[in-house]
Motif scaffolding. Structure first.
Motif, PDB file in Angstrom:
ATOM      1  N   ILE A 179      37.420  40.193  45.153  1.00  0.00           N
ATOM      2  CA  ILE A 179      38.126  40.121  43.861  1.00  0.00           C
ATOM      3  C   ILE A 179      39.576  40.568  44.037  1.00  0.00           C
ATOM      4  N   VAL A 180      39.796  41.634  44.779  1.00  0.00           N
ATOM      5  CA  VAL A 180      41.165  42.120  45.003  1.00  0.00           C
ATOM      6  C   VAL A 180      41.979  41.077  45.760  1.00  0.00           C
ATOM      7  N   LEU A 181      41.384  40.442  46.759  1.00  0.00           N
ATOM      8  CA  LEU A 181      42.081  39.409  47.515  1.00  0.00           C
ATOM      9  C   LEU A 181      42.421  38.219  46.632  1.00  0.00           C
ATOM     10  N   ALA A 182      41.489  37.804  45.773  1.00  0.00           N
ATOM     11  CA  ALA A 182      41.742  36.673  44.872  1.00  0.00           C
ATOM     12  C   ALA A 182      42.870  37.002  43.889  1.00  0.00           C
ATOM     13  N   VAL A 183      42.871  38.205  43.352  1.00  0.00           N
ATOM     14  CA  VAL A 183      43.922  38.606  42.407  1.00  0.00           C
ATOM     15  C   VAL A 183      45.271  38.664  43.118  1.00  0.00           C
ATOM     16  N   ALA A 184      45.294  39.152  44.352  1.00  0.00           N
ATOM     17  CA  ALA A 184      46.551  39.224  45.102  1.00  0.00           C
ATOM     18  C   ALA A 184      47.103  37.831  45.365  1.00  0.00           C
ATOM     19  N   ILE A 185      46.241  36.870  45.643  1.00  0.00           N
ATOM     20  CA  ILE A 185      46.706  35.499  45.887  1.00  0.00           C
ATOM     21  C   ILE A 185      47.199  34.859  44.600  1.00  0.00           C
ATOM     22  N   VAL A 186      46.505  35.085  43.498  1.00  0.00           N
ATOM     23  CA  VAL A 186      46.894  34.461  42.226  1.00  0.00           C
ATOM     24  C   VAL A 186      48.209  35.024  41.708  1.00  0.00           C
ATOM     25  N   PHE A 187      48.371  36.352  41.742  1.00  0.00           N
ATOM     26  CA  PHE A 187      49.555  36.959  41.139  1.00  0.00           C
ATOM     27  C   PHE A 187      50.713  37.156  42.100  1.00  0.00           C
ATOM     28  N   GLY A 188      50.515  37.018  43.386  1.00  0.00           N
ATOM     29  CA  GLY A 188      51.602  37.235  44.328  1.00  0.00           C
ATOM     30  C   GLY A 188      51.540  36.284  45.492  1.00  0.00           C
ATOM     31  N   PRO A 189      51.805  35.001  45.261  1.00  0.00           N
ATOM     32  CA  PRO A 189      51.717  34.055  46.377  1.00  0.00           C
ATOM     33  C   PRO A 189      52.749  34.362  47.455  1.00  0.00           C
ATOM     34  N   ILE A 190      52.393  34.071  48.672  1.00  0.00           N
ATOM     35  CA  ILE A 190      53.254  34.358  49.809  1.00  0.00           C
ATOM     36  C   ILE A 190      54.308  33.263  49.912  1.00  0.00           C
ATOM     37  N   GLY A 191      55.553  33.643  50.078  1.00  0.00           N
ATOM     38  CA  GLY A 191      56.630  32.677  50.250  1.00  0.00           C
ATOM     39  C   GLY A 191      57.043  32.024  48.950  1.00  0.00           C
ATOM     40  N   GLN A 192      57.467  30.774  49.048  1.00  0.00           N
ATOM     41  CA  GLN A 192      57.995  30.054  47.893  1.00  0.00           C
ATOM     42  C   GLN A 192      56.898  29.303  47.142  1.00  0.00           C
TER      43      GLN A 192
END
Length: 68
Positions: free
Chosen positions: A17-30
Motif C-alpha cells: 500500500i505504501v509503495l502504491a501511494v508513493a507511485i500515485v502521489f510522487g511519480p519519478i521524473g517527468q
C-alpha cells in the motif's frame, strides 16, 4: 497460523500500500507532471543592488587572556 506469519502478511500488505501511494502521489521524473513553462529572456539585465557593508563589531575583542 502463528502470530509471526500474520505479522509478515500484514507487513507485506502495508508495504504494498505504501509503495502504491508513493507511485500515485510522487511519480519519478517527468512522468505525470505538466511540462515546465519556458522562461522568457529579459532584454536588459536587472539592476544589481550594491553589497551591504560589513556589520560593526558588537563588543570588545579579547586578543590575549592573562594566565593567573
Amino acid at each position: 497460523m502463528s502470530s509471526e506469519s500474520v505479522g509478515g502478511i500484514f507487513g507485506a500488505i502495508v508495504a504494498a500500500i505504501v509503495l502504491a501511494v508513493a507511485i500515485v502521489f510522487g511519480p519519478i521524473g517527468q512522468i505525470g507532471k505538466p511540462a515546465k513553462p519556458a522562461k522568457a529572456e529579459q532584454s536588459a539585465p536587472a539592476a544589481v543592488a550594491p553589497a551591504p557593508a560589513a556589520p560593526a563589531p558588537r563588543g570588545p575583542v579579547i586578543r590575549e587572556v592573562p594566565n593567573q
